[in-house]
Design a protein around this motif. Structure first.
Motif, PDB file in Angstrom:
ATOM      1  N   ILE A  17     -22.317  81.231  88.627  1.00 41.60           N
ATOM      2  CA  ILE A  17     -23.183  80.092  87.956  1.00 41.60           C
ATOM      3  C   ILE A  17     -23.149  80.259  86.593  1.00 41.60           C
ATOM      4  CG2 ILE A  17     -25.379  79.339  87.989  1.00 41.60           C
ATOM      5  CD1 ILE A  17     -25.988  80.722  90.574  1.00 41.60           C
ATOM      6  N   GLU A  19     -24.520  78.536  82.939  1.00 40.83           N
ATOM      7  CA  GLU A  19     -25.635  77.953  82.614  1.00 40.83           C
ATOM      8  C   GLU A  19     -25.361  77.862  80.994  1.00 40.83           C
ATOM      9  OE1 GLU A  19     -28.787  80.429  83.560  1.00 40.83           O
ATOM     10  OE2 GLU A  19     -29.098  79.473  85.544  1.00 40.83           O
ATOM     11  N   LYS A  41     -19.185  72.566  91.082  1.00 39.36           N
ATOM     12  CA  LYS A  41     -20.263  71.679  91.640  1.00 39.36           C
ATOM     13  C   LYS A  41     -21.279  71.717  90.737  1.00 39.36           C
ATOM     14  CE  LYS A  41     -23.723  71.031  95.494  1.00 39.36           C
ATOM     15  NZ  LYS A  41     -23.927  71.825  96.877  1.00 39.36           N
ATOM     16  N   ARG A  42     -21.813  70.594  90.264  1.00 32.94           N
ATOM     17  CA  ARG A  42     -22.747  70.430  89.231  1.00 32.94           C
ATOM     18  C   ARG A  42     -24.100  70.441  89.607  1.00 32.94           C
ATOM     19  NH1 ARG A  42     -21.280  68.659  83.757  1.00 32.94           N
ATOM     20  NH2 ARG A  42     -22.902  69.260  82.379  1.00 32.94           N
ATOM     21  N   GLU A  43     -25.083  71.326  89.320  1.00 34.88           N
ATOM     22  CA  GLU A  43     -26.364  71.347  89.859  1.00 34.88           C
ATOM     23  C   GLU A  43     -27.200  70.508  89.056  1.00 34.88           C
ATOM     24  OE1 GLU A  43     -29.905  74.367  90.126  1.00 34.88           O
ATOM     25  OE2 GLU A  43     -28.019  75.269  90.705  1.00 34.88           O
ATOM     26  N   ASN A  44     -27.135  70.595  87.626  1.00 35.77           N
ATOM     27  CA  ASN A  44     -27.757  69.683  86.759  1.00 35.77           C
ATOM     28  C   ASN A  44     -27.061  69.461  85.522  1.00 35.77           C
ATOM     29  OD1 ASN A  44     -28.795  71.829  85.248  1.00 35.77           O
ATOM     30  ND2 ASN A  44     -30.286  72.283  87.087  1.00 35.77           N
ATOM     31  N   THR A  47     -26.277  73.488  84.322  1.00 44.50           N
ATOM     32  CA  THR A  47     -26.004  74.542  85.251  1.00 44.50           C
ATOM     33  C   THR A  47     -24.782  73.997  86.113  1.00 44.50           C
ATOM     34  OG1 THR A  47     -28.151  74.953  85.603  1.00 44.50           O
ATOM     35  CG2 THR A  47     -26.758  75.896  87.252  1.00 44.50           C
ATOM     36  N   LEU A  48     -23.739  74.884  86.391  1.00 42.84           N
ATOM     37  CA  LEU A  48     -22.486  74.505  87.261  1.00 42.84           C
ATOM     38  C   LEU A  48     -22.133  75.662  87.928  1.00 42.84           C
ATOM     39  CD1 LEU A  48     -19.981  72.524  87.444  1.00 42.84           C
ATOM     40  CD2 LEU A  48     -18.736  74.179  85.819  1.00 42.84           C
ATOM     41  N   HIS A  49     -21.966  75.418  89.198  1.00 45.57           N
ATOM     42  CA  HIS A  49     -21.278  76.263  90.258  1.00 45.57           C
ATOM     43  C   HIS A  49     -19.918  76.358  90.295  1.00 45.57           C
ATOM     44  CE1 HIS A  49     -25.389  77.291  91.933  1.00 45.57           C
ATOM     45  NE2 HIS A  49     -25.626  76.136  91.292  1.00 45.57           N
ATOM     46  N   LYS A  74     -22.677  85.032  92.109  1.00 43.31           N
ATOM     47  CA  LYS A  74     -23.484  84.629  92.908  1.00 43.31           C
ATOM     48  C   LYS A  74     -22.900  85.318  94.263  1.00 43.31           C
ATOM     49  CE  LYS A  74     -25.029  80.613  95.597  1.00 43.31           C
ATOM     50  NZ  LYS A  74     -24.832  79.062  95.847  1.00 43.31           N
TER      51      LYS A  74
END
Length: 393
Positions: A17, A19, A41-44, A47-49, A74
């Protein structure tokens, strides 16, 4: 794609993750340094996974410092983490290595053979021919010559237009294209008659060449000459030709069914049992030694080839034995019911024979006995008859 996933698992990777306010810059630097990130995968906005292999993970510390981003691990995935987790369990590691070695050895043999494209040719016929050239279950792949197998099948079967052999993993696929069956035709330069190929009553004779020997309404037997392959001249005598004609006739197809007035039928209950066994070639290991608890039952077997991947079959088959309980009940038919059952059964058996034929009439005869009836169904149809037969002098 599947190969990449396997390699990633073998080398090991982590789910992370990221940030920070400069995530785009973070990704651009990774791209410039040829550091592969996947499962993005963009959470916001901050934040990026993502996933990254463990050898490149160490490089992220410098990039994080430059872009003022933070990284959290993670999940840890892959073979290195599994080995690390179980490195103190020597027995487990030993068994794992033995298993890997067995898989490597098994990958050099054929454990499944498929036949594709056959419609009229039985699969077993193709497999038996292939076996003669060494293509069979349990055979070492290095000893199989695809060209020899293909040539053998071509020589043995004249009803195959094309054949190919493809070996993928432990799976061999024999692909065939069946040849269209062509009726035996007498050479147009040879003299021939047209003869009846079944008993019939002639409804139409239209001869393009030759001398008709029958007319509408005449009864012919199988083998009778319908159109002779000659012309009779007043001054020239007989002149032989290749007979040609369009001939239609009434033909009869009969089927007889015996129907018991008192029948014992199966009535299935909702009870069933399922047992499993493993088959290794012709050797079968049953997991359950007990028999089904039902007094009367039907058995349905389903064989499932075990495989690791789509084309990596193992030399094992899982056999599912399903036992369905039934009870025997007595059903009493009236004469009319039995008659209709007989008609329906006869129609079903003659279904393929009557296909594409013009049905003119149907007759039903019933013979009654004390405990059964005999139903005879006769279909009168109109169809083309007549085959060419070479004239032998």
């Amino acid at each position: 794609m599947k190969t990449n996933k396997i390699m990633q698992y073998i080398s090991g990777y982590v789910d992370i993750i990221i940030e920070g306010y400069y995530i785009e810059r973070f990704i651009n630097i990774c791209t410039n340094k040829n550091i592969l990130l996947w499962n993005l995968k963009r959470e916001n906005s901050t934040t990026l996974h993502a996933s990254i292999d463990i050898k490149n993970f160490k490089e992220l510390k410098k990039i994080c410092k430059t872009t003022k981003c933070k990284i959290k691990i993670k999940n840890k995935r892959g073979l290195p983490f599994v080995i690390k987790k179980y490195k103190k369990r020597k027995v487990f590691v030993g068994l794992l290595l033995i298993l890997i070695l067995i898989i490597i050895v098994l990958s050099n043999f054929i454990w499944n053979i498929e036949v594709e494209g056959n419609v009229n040719i039985p699969k077993e016929d193709i497999l038996n021919i292939a076996k003669e050239e060494g293509l069979e279950i349990g055979k070492f792949k290095g000893n199989i010559d695809n060209k020899e197998v293909i040539n053998k099948i071509r020589l043995e079967r004249d009803d195959i237009a094309w054949v190919g052999v493809d070996i993928k993993g432990t799976n061999a696929i024999i692909k065939i294209v069946e040849a269209d069956k062509k009726p035996e035709i007498v050479n147009e330069e040879e003299y021939c008659n047209i003869v009846a190929d079944k008993d019939a009553i002639i409804t139409k004779v239209s001869a393009q060449n030759g001398t008709p020997l029958v007319k509408k309404g005449d009864v012919v037997k199988k083998g009778d000459i319908i159109v002779a392959g000659w012309f009779e001249g007043k001054y020239t005598g007989n002149r032989y030709v290749h007979a040609q004609a369009d001939i239609t006739a009434k033909v009869w197809y009969t089927n007889t069914q015996k129907v018991e007035l008192q029948e014992i039928q199966k009535q299935y209950t909702e009870n069933s049992e399922t047992k499993y066994s493993v088959k290794i070639n012709n050797f079968e290991i049953n997991f359950s030694k007990s028999l089904p608890k039902f007094e009367k039952y039907d058995t349905i077997e389903e064989n499932k080839k075990l495989k690791l991947f789509s084309d990596f079959y193992l030399p094992f088959e899982l056999v599912e034995h399903k036992y369905n309980e039934y009870k025997e009940i007595v059903v009493i038919h009236s004469i009319e019911e039995a008659k209709q059952i007989g008609i329906d059964r006869a129609a079903e058996e003659l279904k393929e024979t009557l296909k594409d034929k013009k049905v003119l009439d149907k007759q039903v005869n019933v013979k009654s006995e004390s405990n059964y009836i005999e139903v005879q169904v006769t279909y009168e149809v109109e169809e083309n008859i007549g085959i060419e037969e070479k004239i032998v002098f």
